[in-house]
Design a protein around this motif. Structure first.
Motif, PDB file in Angstrom:
ATOM      1  N   LEU A 127       7.210   4.780 -10.869  1.00 16.72           N
ATOM      2  CA  LEU A 127       7.723   5.037 -12.136  1.00 16.72           C
ATOM      3  C   LEU A 127       7.235   3.615 -12.995  1.00 16.72           C
ATOM      4  O   LEU A 127       6.910   3.955 -14.316  1.00 16.72           O
ATOM      5  CB  LEU A 127       9.168   5.569 -12.440  1.00 16.72           C
ATOM      6  N   ARG A 128       7.301   2.583 -12.573  1.00 14.52           N
ATOM      7  CA  ARG A 128       7.218   1.391 -13.348  1.00 14.52           C
ATOM      8  C   ARG A 128       5.682   1.318 -13.732  1.00 14.52           C
ATOM      9  O   ARG A 128       5.252   0.744 -14.624  1.00 14.52           O
ATOM     10  CB  ARG A 128       7.806   0.092 -12.537  1.00 14.52           C
ATOM     11  N   SER A 129       4.709   1.990 -12.595  1.00 10.58           N
ATOM     12  CA  SER A 129       3.432   1.965 -12.835  1.00 10.58           C
ATOM     13  C   SER A 129       3.331   2.812 -14.158  1.00 10.58           C
ATOM     14  O   SER A 129       2.277   2.476 -15.065  1.00 10.58           O
ATOM     15  CB  SER A 129       2.629   2.506 -11.871  1.00 10.58           C
ATOM     16  N   VAL A 130       3.813   4.007 -14.158  1.00 11.14           N
ATOM     17  CA  VAL A 130       3.477   4.857 -15.475  1.00 11.14           C
ATOM     18  C   VAL A 130       3.922   4.315 -16.461  1.00 11.14           C
ATOM     19  O   VAL A 130       3.190   4.387 -17.595  1.00 11.14           O
ATOM     20  CB  VAL A 130       4.411   6.169 -15.081  1.00 11.14           C
ATOM     21  N   ALA A 131       5.147   3.502 -16.663  1.00 11.34           N
ATOM     22  CA  ALA A 131       5.580   2.802 -17.790  1.00 11.34           C
ATOM     23  C   ALA A 131       4.734   1.924 -18.151  1.00 11.34           C
ATOM     24  O   ALA A 131       4.294   1.699 -19.509  1.00 11.34           O
ATOM     25  CB  ALA A 131       6.805   2.132 -17.418  1.00 11.34           C
ATOM     26  N   VAL A 154       2.422   5.501  -2.564  1.00  7.69           N
ATOM     27  CA  VAL A 154       3.619   5.806  -2.608  1.00  7.69           C
ATOM     28  C   VAL A 154       3.530   6.455  -0.881  1.00  7.69           C
ATOM     29  O   VAL A 154       4.634   6.895  -0.640  1.00  7.69           O
ATOM     30  CB  VAL A 154       4.143   6.736  -3.623  1.00  7.69           C
ATOM     31  N   SER A 155       2.821   6.185  -0.269  1.00  3.12           N
ATOM     32  CA  SER A 155       2.556   6.884   1.049  1.00  3.12           C
ATOM     33  C   SER A 155       3.565   6.474   2.136  1.00  3.12           C
ATOM     34  O   SER A 155       3.728   6.995   3.096  1.00  3.12           O
ATOM     35  CB  SER A 155       1.247   6.687   1.621  1.00  3.12           C
ATOM     36  N   GLY A 156       4.326   5.396   1.868  1.00  2.00           N
ATOM     37  CA  GLY A 156       5.394   4.981   2.703  1.00  2.00           C
ATOM     38  C   GLY A 156       6.677   5.816   2.351  1.00  2.00           C
ATOM     39  O   GLY A 156       7.549   5.686   3.256  1.00  2.00           O
ATOM     40  N   SER A 157       6.705   6.828   1.777  1.00  2.61           N
ATOM     41  CA  SER A 157       7.691   7.893   1.541  1.00  2.61           C
ATOM     42  C   SER A 157       7.263   9.349   1.579  1.00  2.61           C
ATOM     43  O   SER A 157       6.445   9.677   0.878  1.00  2.61           O
ATOM     44  CB  SER A 157       8.356   7.600   0.207  1.00  2.61           C
ATOM     45  N   ALA A 175       9.359   5.523  -5.377  1.00  2.00           N
ATOM     46  CA  ALA A 175       9.339   6.394  -6.613  1.00  2.00           C
ATOM     47  C   ALA A 175       9.541   5.333  -7.781  1.00  2.00           C
ATOM     48  O   ALA A 175       9.097   5.505  -8.982  1.00  2.00           O
ATOM     49  CB  ALA A 175      10.663   7.320  -6.532  1.00  2.00           C
ATOM     50  N   ARG A 176      10.445   4.171  -7.227  1.00  2.00           N
ATOM     51  CA  ARG A 176      10.713   3.377  -8.588  1.00  2.00           C
ATOM     52  C   ARG A 176       9.427   2.444  -8.857  1.00  2.00           C
ATOM     53  O   ARG A 176       9.195   2.218 -10.126  1.00  2.00           O
ATOM     54  CB  ARG A 176      11.928   2.208  -8.263  1.00  2.00           C
ATOM     55  N   GLU A 224       0.795  -1.148   0.198  1.00  2.00           N
ATOM     56  CA  GLU A 224       0.066  -0.139   0.096  1.00  2.00           C
ATOM     57  C   GLU A 224       0.721   1.405   0.053  1.00  2.00           C
ATOM     58  O   GLU A 224       0.630   2.121  -0.677  1.00  2.00           O
ATOM     59  CB  GLU A 224      -0.936   0.093   1.288  1.00  2.00           C
ATOM     60  N   GLY A 225       2.054   1.274   0.671  1.00  2.00           N
ATOM     61  CA  GLY A 225       2.808   2.403   0.837  1.00  2.00           C
ATOM     62  C   GLY A 225       3.752   2.441  -0.208  1.00  2.00           C
ATOM     63  O   GLY A 225       4.509   3.441  -0.292  1.00  2.00           O
ATOM     64  N   GLY A 226       4.032   1.339  -0.884  1.00  2.00           N
ATOM     65  CA  GLY A 226       4.869   1.432  -2.055  1.00  2.00           C
ATOM     66  C   GLY A 226       6.439   1.087  -1.800  1.00  2.00           C
ATOM     67  O   GLY A 226       7.340   1.425  -2.375  1.00  2.00           O
ATOM     68  N   ILE A 227       6.520   0.591  -0.448  1.00  2.00           N
ATOM     69  CA  ILE A 227       7.808   0.329   0.019  1.00  2.00           C
ATOM     70  C   ILE A 227       8.394  -1.054   0.226  1.00  2.00           C
ATOM     71  O   ILE A 227       8.927  -1.612   1.043  1.00  2.00           O
ATOM     72  CB  ILE A 227       8.022   1.064   1.548  1.00  2.00           C
TER      73      ILE A 227
END
Ligand code: XCC
Ligand code: SF4
Length: 631
Positions: free
Chosen positions: A84-88, A583-586, A80-81, A47-50
């Motif tokens: 970005l992979r989701s955007v890709a 991304v909420s883990g950051s 962030a990585r 959930e936090g993307g970490i």
């Protein structure tokens, strides 16, 4: 005053779902809400993307006790990585879809299965790209245009051609910030490369590449997809249709087309109209063949043929649960892998057609442009043959359906605006009447409501509430994708929806005869929205980031949506999200996506999971833009 009959309530929509859930229980079928329960609570690291699994030293999960992965990557780098992979992935999906359609254009011929339906649009694209047209056969021009379009994916140098359509200010921002997208594939590959173990660990640069990759989608792949789809199948025009599960017919052969790529669905729709097949259906005791759409395919075929819409993303299981679907045929994206198993509880045949969307348990018929029409006829015949297998005891069709007016690409919007002033409109038209209405305050602004529905929140509810409240506040809405389908189901796409509008918006709707929510198409057509915002900004004489127009995705779920949100922000328009990105883990990433991008593109996200609060945020944002413009 009671809402007009053409408008429903969220409670009614939920009652329909409950009725179908009973049908699921009766046949012991599992549905998404069962799986939501089984998956809850969700993994906090995800959930936090970490959570990072970009190399086999991991997976590494970030906690207070373990603030870095084995390689030393911190929460910010990891979140962030992943982002970005989701955007890709989202950029790849829309763009690969467009690429397929470009190949179809390249091989179009007067004798073939696919022809050119909008020569005008082809010629204007040819002109834009400096393809000679004088005295040439239209199919030769098409081939040249397709070749140039295909080069946008892999050209060795230069940037995306369509960026020149943006405002001059925007193009300057993109150039200065180093986010002008090169070839589409290049941006996706660079994103994958940057996120490989041991590369970029600075979150800001990953976010920047996200913007660049997303522009390659919105002003590249998606825009190509929309243009070429219009060329091949016709630029949509206004038409009236119906939506919600009540469009399924008890005494007809029901075929649901689901997915995104109109190359497939267009052909199935055409095949279902063949007299030989409708006659055949009658010999089987059915009154005819009823084609309906689901998800973005629904938007595509509704806008071009008036085909009725069965519903949005979370309704895909419900369609099968009615027990009257002879066949569901799908192409790409947003298709639940759960469907073949669910179809087995009924007589429904589940057919996949794309080599890149294979699902266990499905009947796979690989669709090829060269044999498309014959294949579509075979598929329709298969559905007709299946009619006799329907089990009366399992039939349950919720009666709900609403009238909907659909088909407002930018060309159509301009035509309607012309009606406001009856002023002379040149070839390209003008948004001046809309601008005048915004300047006068009759309209406060416009919001593009897009994206999926999502069981993370009360499905459809956020959309419904946000739409109603914005209309009350004299905000014109443009909608695409599954958001447009919520509006359809709710009855907000018909003229009666002016019931919800404030006085100013109601006046505009009556004057130019439009519903207060304009259906602009499927999710690739958010590129149309970028051109709409750009057109308004250009006619206003300002940049896109200055106009009181914003985007909103109340219930988004897919990676495509992450890419879209990024290109909308890149275009300078704020995006209001009802679901938090993972991304909420950051803390740094939360800051970057809400504030950091403002320094790069002038826009960012505003996130609020409470729809009523989100509306307040949107209204405040729009008023702030107005104030800055001195209106
Ligand atoms: Fe898919 Fe396009 Fe989302 Fe709907 S809105 S669930 S992405 S079908 Ni695009
Ligand atoms: Fe762990 Fe680093 Fe490998 Fe990711 S790249 S799994 S953080 S060691």
């Amino acid at each position: 005053m009671k809402p007009p009959e053409n408008i429903t309530t969220i409670e009614q929509m939920e009652a329909d779902n409950a009725m179908l859930k009973q049908n699921a229980c009766a046949v012991c079928a599992e549905t998404y809400d069962d799986r939501v329960k089984a998956q809850s609570p969700h993994c906090k690291f995800g959930e936090g993307g970490i959570c990072c699994k970009n190399c086999s030293m991991g997976p590494c999960r970030i906690t207070a006790k373990a603030p870095r992965g084995i390689c030393g990557a911190d929460a910010h780098a990891i979140a962030a990585r992943n982002y970005l992979r989701s955007v890709a992935a989202g950029t790849s999906s829309h763009s690969d879809h467009a690429r397929e359609i470009l190949h179809v254009l390249r091989n179009a011929s007067p004798e073939g299965n696919y022809k050119i339906r909008d020569e005008q649009k082809l010629l204007s694209l040819a002109k834009e790209w400096e393809v000679p047209t004088e005295g040439r056969d239209i199919y030769d021009i098409a081939r040249d245009v397709a070749d140039i379009g295909l080069m946008e994916f892999g050209k060795p140098e230069g940037t995306q051609r369509f960026v020149s359509r943006a405002t001059p200010e925007r193009q300057k921002v993109w150039a200065e910030q180093g986010i002008l997208p090169r070839a589409i594939d290049r941006e996706v590959v660079t994103a994958m490369h940057m996120t490989h173990m041991g590369n970029t660990a600075d979150a800001e640069f990953l976010v920047r590449q996200g913007l660049r990759t997303s522009i390659a989608n919105g002003w590249g792949g998606s825009m190509l997809g929309t243009e070429v789809t219009d060329i091949l199948f016709g630029t949509p025009t206004v038409r009236t249709t119906e939506g919600n599960l009540g469009v399924l017919e008890k005494d007809m052969v029901n075929i649901v087309v689901h997915g995104h790529d109109p190359v497939f669905s267009e052909m199935v729709v055409t095949a279902a109209e063949v007299k030989e097949l409708t006659d055949y259906a009658k010999t089987k005791g059915a009154k005819g063949i009823n084609i309906v759409g689901l998800c973005c395919t629904a938007n595509e075929v509704a806008m071009r043929h008036g085909v009725r819409m069965a519903g949005n993303f979370l309704q895909q299981e419900n369609a099968i649960l009615t027990g009257v679907v002879e066949m569901m045929c799908v192409d790409i994206q947003c298709i639940f892998p759960a469907l073949p198993q669910l179809a087995e509880c009924f007589h429904t045949k589940f057919v996949t057609s794309s080599p890149i969307a294979r699902i266990p348990g499905a009947t796979h018929i690989e669709f090829k442009p060269e044999t498309a029409f014959q294949q579509a006829k075979d598929i329709v015949k298969m559905a007709v043959d299946n009619y006799q297998n329907r089990e009366a005891s399992k039939v349950c069709i919720p009666p709900s359906k609403k009238n909907a007016v659909v088909g407002y690409p930018t060309e159509q919007i301009i035509k309607h605006l012309d009606g406001v002033t009856n002023s002379h409109v040149d070839e390209l038209g003008s948004y001046k009447p809309a601008i005048d209405a915004i300047k006068a305050g009759v309209l406060r602004g416009a919001v593009a409501i897009v994206g999926c529905n999502n069981p993370r929140v009360r499905p459809d509810y956020s959309h419904f509430e946000i739409m109603k409240e914005l209309l009350q506040n004299d905000i014109l809405i443009v909608a695409t994708g599954c958001a447009a389908q919520v509006a359809t189901k709710a009855g907000l796409l018909n003229y009666d929806a002016k019931y919800y509008c404030g006085a100013g918006l109601r006046r505009v709707c009556e004057l130019v005869h439009i519903p207060p929510i304009l259906h602009m198409g499927a999710c690739v057509d958010i590129s149309r929205m970028m051109l709409l915002a750009t057109g308004i900004a250009k006619d206003w004489g300002v940049d896109t980031t200055q106009i009181p127009v914003v985007g909103c995705a109340p219930e988004w779920m897919s990676e495509k949506a992450v890419s879209i949100a990024n290109y909308v922000v890149s275009t300078g328009l704020d995006v209001y999200l009802g679901i938090e990105p993972q991304v909420s883990g950051s803390a740094q990433m939360m800051e970057l996506i809400t504030e950091g991008t403002r320094k790069i593109t002038g826009a960012g996200y505003i996130i609020n999971t409470d729809p009523h609060e989100l509306v307040k945020n949107i209204l405040a944002g729009i008023e702030a833009k107005r104030t800055a413009l001195g209106i």
